[in-house]
Design an enzyme around this catalytic site. Sequence first.
Site, mmCIF file in Angstrom:
data_model
loop_
_atom_site.group_PDB
_atom_site.id
_atom_site.type_symbol
_atom_site.label_atom_id
_atom_site.label_comp_id
_atom_site.label_asym_id
_atom_site.label_seq_id
_atom_site.Cartn_x
_atom_site.Cartn_y
_atom_site.Cartn_z
ATOM 1 N N GLU A 1 0.807 -1.216 0.000
ATOM 2 C CA GLU A 1 0.000 0.000 0.000
ATOM 3 C C GLU A 1 0.847 1.276 0.000
ATOM 4 O OE1 GLU A 1 -4.199 -1.345 1.883
ATOM 5 O OE2 GLU A 1 -2.588 -1.109 3.320
ATOM 6 N N GLU B 1 -4.684 -9.708 0.106
ATOM 7 C CA GLU B 1 -5.524 -9.588 1.295
ATOM 8 C C GLU B 1 -6.972 -9.796 0.858
ATOM 9 O OE1 GLU B 1 -4.932 -5.969 3.517
ATOM 10 O OE2 GLU B 1 -2.746 -6.074 3.303
#
Length: 1019
Positions: free
Chosen positions: A464, A530
């Site tokens: 991220e 994820e």
Amino acid sequence: MTLDTIDIQTESYGDEAVRFDAARIADPRFVQENRLPAHSDHRWFRTAAEAADGDSGYEQSLSGRWKIHYAKNPAAAPAGFFHPDYDCESWDDIPVPAHIQLHGYDRPQYVNVQYPWDGVEQIDPGEVPERYNPVASYVKSFRLDRPVEAGETVSISFLGAESAIAVWLNGRYLGYATDSFTPSEFDVTDALVEGENKLAAQVFKFSSGSWLEDQDFFRFSGLFRDVVLYRRPRAHVEDLRVDVVLAHDAASADIALRIDLRGEGSAAARLAGVGPLEPRGDGGFSIRLDNPRLWSPEDPWLYEIEIEVRDVSGEVAEVIVQRVGVRRFAIEDGLLKLNGRRVVFFGVNRHEFGLAGRVQTAAEIEADLLALKAVGVNAVRTSHYPNSTVFYELADRHGLMVIDEMNLESHGVWDRIRKLGAPIEDAVPGDRPEWLPTLLDRAASMYERDKNHPSIVMWSCGNESFGGTNLRDVAAWFREVDSRPVHYEGVHWDPRHEETTDVVSQMYTPAAEVEEFLRDRRDKPFILCEYAHAMGNSFGAVDEYIELAYREPLFQGGFIWDFADQAIALTDRYGKEYFGYGGDFGDAPNDGEFCGNGIFFTDHSPTPKLQEVAYLYQGLRIRIDDAGFTVHNRLLSTSSAAYRCVVTLSREGRMLRREEAETDIAAGDTGRIALPIAVPTAPGEYAIDVSFRLRAATAWAAEGHEVAYEQRVVQVGPPPARVAAPAPELIRGAHNIGVRGPGFSALFSTLYGGLTSYRFGMTSDGGRELLTGMPRPHFWHAPTSNERGWEAPFEDGQWLLASRYGRVREPLTRTRVEQDDTAVTVTYEYELPTRPATTCDVSYRVDGAGRVEVTQTLHLVDGLPSLPEFGMLLTTLPEFRRLRWYGDGPEECYVDRRGGARLGVYDRDVTTELTPYLRPQEAGSRTGVRWAEVTDGRGAGLRVESADAMEFSALPWTPDEVENALHHTELPPIHRTVLRPALMRRGVGGDDSWGARTLAQYRLPNSGDLVFDFAFRGV
């Protein structure tokens, strides 16, 4: 904004001044100073006997008690504390490893995306806070366990220091290092003295590197991994690398060993049980292994290379044992394959986190991995930093594929671009040249340490952090030094450099959208790094992903977020212990209980979600029909014959028959087996269970442990007809309607509108009162974390009002009372405070045996929001705490999380039925319940039944009480047992926890009439 320079100047040692400029911690290019180059994490021993015992005479632990001084910022840190004459005896003691925040200094702070200083100090990327930047100054006095021998060099390695560390020995400045999660090692040979040595370190909570450490975790600091003194003999292998090339047909493997030999000497190597490695011209060694035993999650076989180093005199200088897994992991034919077989990641993201924060012992880490193995997990992503070395050793040994992720996340900066419209140029690390050195340093520190672990199947550039040329260059560097695929998810958000990643990686994409994506994009394998955000009561509809993975070859599984809740043990003002989350420490900003995403609790005990994980991640997929069962073997290398196949037949929780079936279905194949058990012809409801179990104990489970299972329920004939009881007596009063029969009485109020009394039992006073309040139709539950994430309470709040404040319309004149030959029926019409307004009819049909049949009819109209649930709330006596039910279990389950549940008869204590998620919320319900009883110690109580199978919950608190508590210690004393039979509760959802709604098929209808029938009676 810059830090003031802290001038630490004392006497010189030789030509080298003792000086460290703390202002440089605000320079992104200041990555390290005098730190030793990263190297493989192999251990070296003085003798083969030492190597066998695992206790190296070349290692001396410096962990244990240290002296500590805490300062709020660098300006307040003690000057010259590292000098031998500076007296630190009055300082506090602290254990190492440990986080200072868990030992009385600073405070824990939990933030997810937000930087911990956001809104507190105005700083730009690379700068560090001035006013609040805790500094821990450490001192350790030690003596060498033996004198330094001629030719030996000595180093000290700090295996984890968060986030930056400066080090001195005996007043001499050794160096500086960043990157919290890889070793910071310094040569101390020339700084050692005879007798007591004073080791000093200064650890800064925030450095420039902290802009790259914005992971979703608690913000700690200090020496949180071991500190070790290493001796290097005069002839020493500083670094080694093992390469394995497995033939395409797996009939042979070439093993190559490269070593970096320092000093004058020689080395020899042999493969234990096979033979010597042959020297090569480049100084390395190699051997060909025929018919190798391959490493895989199902058979994590490790060979051992024994390396013996001799010095120039011919004496043994050191012995090394390097474990080797023979396996090939690569993208082949466009798919991720292990040893030529397509892989599906049954994965989990795992923070290094336990009861002591990110400080974990080897035994604790091993317990984590064994628990994951026991539920079918085959892969772990090290979110979002390199773990301690022991993790990889254990993953090698026990068989877990690992995505090794470097220490990088700059989510807080990325949010400025993605959500606030900042230009791409603001990205960190982005395209900014000042950030490339630290990225490459972090990549190299991880790679060089971990490169020899067969468990590692992919390198990850971080998490991220948007995209850019820096990440592109890091990925290119990984490919230059290694053949394993490179992973990075951020390309999904910044596709300018798609070559950064070898796989398409996304987060929390719904299964339907993954399938849609792959209709057009088929150039790379697809994984979800994820998915299934398991926050609170969650993990719903995850089966959609697993089914897709076996329908669409390019979708190769994913990694659950995440392994265990992150929380810290606290004690409230009344002495009650609980687990604290963001905001419980006076920390601001914070992100509340968003740290509670685990399939395990904070203490690493299993949550009810694990029941579903084990079912979905099982390697054998079973389907049962009338004549037999079909098994799809999803394992990579193991036949179903490796397990005992046990088939049982039960009726209402009682086993009738048990047989074993022989199976031999090869990995990847599907086979069919005849049922060894026939369903009886006698009417009744039967359950056929097929269970595959370990034939022998393994490291991760005992003999008989279940590795795969399935159940089929068969109804033979109609349910038995109920014997009609004599009609009860009807008593019409001015304000009450009484219904009475042998051993029971019921009282319905026409003044207040509802059932006000239900007494049961042959006693002189007319029986025991079983209701502690008036039953009422119920449409609400304490919001789950996922529901709060998509603001369900805002949308659905009127159903809370309807549950609390619905009223019976004109009860005195409109209560309907009907009598027939067998029963009395009393009906009320509830007006509900909804917009648009609607009504709910409730009728109670009481027969002569005291059985009360309840029919609820909710008249839905267009424009009403989604229902959290539809049922009834009844309260009874708190001593009715023994719960027994016939339905799905044993763990809580919901309409979108019931695959792992099985029909049976189960017992629980009501007082333990509210699952201890970090923040109290809807929990403890069961699906498919035919009947349930709550009774006291003598077996007396209340029975609830449903011919159509209901959802059922028995808790010590009402939904209102649960919702109002921020922690379980805030729940009130128990005054009642609360029963909530329901037609259905909304599924818990699970795609994510900040906007993803429960899938449509697991929501209650929002139009037409909903009808729920159930009954209750005393027992």
